[in-house]
Design a protein around this motif. Sequence first.
Motif, PDB file in Angstrom:
ATOM      1  N   GLU A  95      -0.544  -4.397  -6.692  1.00 60.45           N
ATOM      2  CA  GLU A  95      -0.690  -3.029  -7.195  1.00 60.45           C
ATOM      3  C   GLU A  95      -0.403  -2.936  -8.679  1.00 60.45           C
ATOM      4  N   GLU A  96       0.499  -3.798  -9.167  1.00 56.79           N
ATOM      5  CA  GLU A  96       0.865  -3.798 -10.576  1.00 56.79           C
ATOM      6  C   GLU A  96       0.973  -5.233 -11.076  1.00 56.79           C
ATOM      7  N   TYR A  97       0.567  -5.419 -12.305  1.00 57.07           N
ATOM      8  CA  TYR A  97       0.767  -6.693 -12.980  1.00 57.07           C
ATOM      9  C   TYR A  97       1.718  -6.484 -14.153  1.00 57.07           C
ATOM     10  N   GLU A  98       2.432  -7.533 -14.475  1.00 56.75           N
ATOM     11  CA  GLU A  98       3.329  -7.522 -15.630  1.00 56.75           C
ATOM     12  C   GLU A  98       2.840  -8.585 -16.612  1.00 56.75           C
ATOM     13  N   LEU A  99       2.667  -8.192 -17.865  1.00 59.42           N
ATOM     14  CA  LEU A  99       2.287  -9.118 -18.921  1.00 59.42           C
ATOM     15  C   LEU A  99       3.521  -9.401 -19.768  1.00 59.42           C
ATOM     16  N   ARG A 100       3.735 -10.669 -20.089  1.00 60.53           N
ATOM     17  CA  ARG A 100       4.870 -11.073 -20.920  1.00 60.53           C
ATOM     18  C   ARG A 100       4.358 -11.925 -22.066  1.00 60.53           C
ATOM     19  N   ALA A 101       4.717 -11.527 -23.281  1.00 60.29           N
ATOM     20  CA  ALA A 101       4.309 -12.268 -24.472  1.00 60.29           C
ATOM     21  C   ALA A 101       5.546 -12.774 -25.193  1.00 60.29           C
ATOM     22  N   ARG A 102       5.471 -14.016 -25.670  1.00 58.46           N
ATOM     23  CA  ARG A 102       6.574 -14.638 -26.403  1.00 58.46           C
ATOM     24  C   ARG A 102       6.018 -15.302 -27.654  1.00 58.46           C
ATOM     25  N   LEU A 103       6.807 -15.254 -28.703  1.00 60.95           N
ATOM     26  CA  LEU A 103       6.466 -15.926 -29.956  1.00 60.95           C
ATOM     27  C   LEU A 103       7.721 -16.589 -30.488  1.00 60.95           C
ATOM     28  N   ARG A 104       7.665 -17.917 -30.655  1.00 55.57           N
ATOM     29  CA  ARG A 104       8.776 -18.668 -31.245  1.00 55.57           C
ATOM     30  C   ARG A 104       8.387 -19.052 -32.666  1.00 55.57           C
ATOM     31  N   TYR A 105       9.301 -18.835 -33.610  1.00 56.01           N
ATOM     32  CA  TYR A 105       9.020 -19.115 -35.012  1.00 56.01           C
ATOM     33  C   TYR A 105      10.309 -19.473 -35.723  1.00 56.01           C
ATOM     34  N   GLN A 106      10.150 -19.965 -36.942  1.00 61.39           N
ATOM     35  CA  GLN A 106      11.268 -20.120 -37.861  1.00 61.39           C
ATOM     36  C   GLN A 106      10.731 -19.913 -39.269  1.00 61.39           C
ATOM     37  N   ILE A 107      11.622 -19.569 -40.181  1.00 66.45           N
ATOM     38  CA  ILE A 107      11.221 -19.353 -41.565  1.00 66.45           C
ATOM     39  C   ILE A 107      12.001 -20.329 -42.436  1.00 66.45           C
ATOM     40  N   LEU A 108      11.260 -21.070 -43.252  1.00 64.42           N
ATOM     41  CA  LEU A 108      11.840 -22.080 -44.138  1.00 64.42           C
ATOM     42  C   LEU A 108      11.679 -21.641 -45.582  1.00 64.42           C
ATOM     43  N   ASP A 109      12.631 -22.028 -46.440  1.00 72.40           N
ATOM     44  CA  ASP A 109      12.480 -21.726 -47.862  1.00 72.40           C
ATOM     45  C   ASP A 109      11.646 -22.822 -48.527  1.00 72.40           C
ATOM     46  N   SER A 110      11.483 -22.729 -49.840  1.00 68.47           N
ATOM     47  CA  SER A 110      10.602 -23.656 -50.561  1.00 68.47           C
ATOM     48  C   SER A 110      11.094 -25.102 -50.536  1.00 68.47           C
ATOM     49  N   GLU A 111      12.380 -25.311 -50.283  1.00 65.94           N
ATOM     50  CA  GLU A 111      12.919 -26.673 -50.196  1.00 65.94           C
ATOM     51  C   GLU A 111      12.935 -27.218 -48.770  1.00 65.94           C
ATOM     52  N   GLY A 112      12.399 -26.443 -47.832  1.00 64.11           N
ATOM     53  CA  GLY A 112      12.371 -26.879 -46.438  1.00 64.11           C
ATOM     54  C   GLY A 112      13.636 -26.559 -45.671  1.00 64.11           C
ATOM     55  N   GLU A 113      14.572 -25.850 -46.308  1.00 64.94           N
ATOM     56  CA  GLU A 113      15.805 -25.441 -45.629  1.00 64.94           C
ATOM     57  C   GLU A 113      15.509 -24.223 -44.749  1.00 64.94           C
ATOM     58  N   VAL A 114      16.220 -24.114 -43.653  1.00 64.22           N
ATOM     59  CA  VAL A 114      16.009 -23.021 -42.715  1.00 64.22           C
ATOM     60  C   VAL A 114      16.594 -21.725 -43.277  1.00 64.22           C
ATOM     61  N   ALA A 115      15.727 -20.732 -43.474  1.00 64.28           N
ATOM     62  CA  ALA A 115      16.173 -19.409 -43.934  1.00 64.28           C
ATOM     63  C   ALA A 115      16.468 -18.511 -42.737  1.00 64.28           C
ATOM     64  N   ILE A 116      15.606 -18.579 -41.727  1.00 62.90           N
ATOM     65  CA  ILE A 116      15.840 -17.894 -40.446  1.00 62.90           C
ATOM     66  C   ILE A 116      15.607 -18.941 -39.368  1.00 62.90           C
ATOM     67  N   PRO A 117      16.644 -19.259 -38.585  1.00 63.16           N
ATOM     68  CA  PRO A 117      16.511 -20.323 -37.584  1.00 63.16           C
ATOM     69  C   PRO A 117      15.516 -19.963 -36.492  1.00 63.16           C
ATOM     70  N   GLU A 118      15.168 -20.956 -35.708  1.00 62.17           N
ATOM     71  CA  GLU A 118      14.199 -20.757 -34.629  1.00 62.17           C
ATOM     72  C   GLU A 118      14.603 -19.549 -33.796  1.00 62.17           C
ATOM     73  N   THR A 119      13.664 -18.633 -33.656  1.00 62.20           N
ATOM     74  CA  THR A 119      13.901 -17.364 -32.972  1.00 62.20           C
ATOM     75  C   THR A 119      12.735 -17.091 -32.044  1.00 62.20           C
ATOM     76  N   GLU A 120      13.021 -16.424 -30.940  1.00 58.52           N
ATOM     77  CA  GLU A 120      11.957 -16.041 -30.011  1.00 58.52           C
ATOM     78  C   GLU A 120      11.858 -14.524 -29.954  1.00 58.52           C
ATOM     79  N   LEU A 121      10.655 -14.030 -30.156  1.00 57.84           N
ATOM     80  CA  LEU A 121      10.358 -12.611 -29.984  1.00 57.84           C
ATOM     81  C   LEU A 121       9.702 -12.445 -28.632  1.00 57.84           C
ATOM     82  N   TYR A 122       9.928 -11.305 -27.994  1.00 54.62           N
ATOM     83  CA  TYR A 122       9.486 -11.112 -26.623  1.00 54.62           C
ATOM     84  C   TYR A 122       9.074  -9.657 -26.421  1.00 54.62           C
ATOM     85  N   THR A 123       8.015  -9.435 -25.677  1.00 53.59           N
ATOM     86  CA  THR A 123       7.623  -8.090 -25.271  1.00 53.59           C
ATOM     87  C   THR A 123       6.952  -8.176 -23.902  1.00 53.59           C
ATOM     88  N   GLU A 124       7.007  -7.078 -23.171  1.00 55.44           N
ATOM     89  CA  GLU A 124       6.344  -7.061 -21.866  1.00 55.44           C
ATOM     90  C   GLU A 124       5.752  -5.686 -21.595  1.00 55.44           C
TER      91      GLU A 124
END
Length: 169
Positions: A95-124
């Motif tokens: 009768e109902e379906y549930e959709l789940r979306a995930r995105l894993r990312y990280q942000i690095l600075d110009s020297e390759g150092e981690v500015a924002i560590p690996e993070t997962e975004l999620y929505t459903e």
Amino acid sequence: MLKIAVKTLFTLTLLGMLSGCGFQLRGVTPIPDELRTLHLQGNERSAMYQTVERTLKSSGVSLVDSAQQAPYTIELISDSLDRRSASLNTRAKVEEYELRARLRYQILDSEGEVAIPETELYTERTYDYDENSVNAKEAEEALLRKEMRQTLAGQLVRRYLSLAEQQSR
């Protein structure tokens, strides 16, 4: 004549209430100058990558080909969009379906150092399914999938913008 005056008064009252409560459309978020150039890394063929790329460009970010040309690199590590049955009727049909979306990312600075560590975004999202209108429900699911990718891309851009606040500290 009285109807027009009442409608006008109602409309003005409604607009006054909306502006008084602080409501405003989200619109485009202004990008600080130091974040206007970016390198985006990931699977260029994926729908999620293309949505993030489109969202960044529409926000005024210039995407460059190499990490050395930009102060930051957003690395899209993985993304997924899954569907599962959320509820069944008495005949054991979905009768109902549930959709789940995930995105894993990280942000690095110009020297390759981690500015924002690996993070997962999620929505459903959950939607009703009617086996008698399969085409309409497939179109609804496609629209929900697109909306979910846009939601995750918007969240990613806002996280990227938080780097400007970190720099100012």
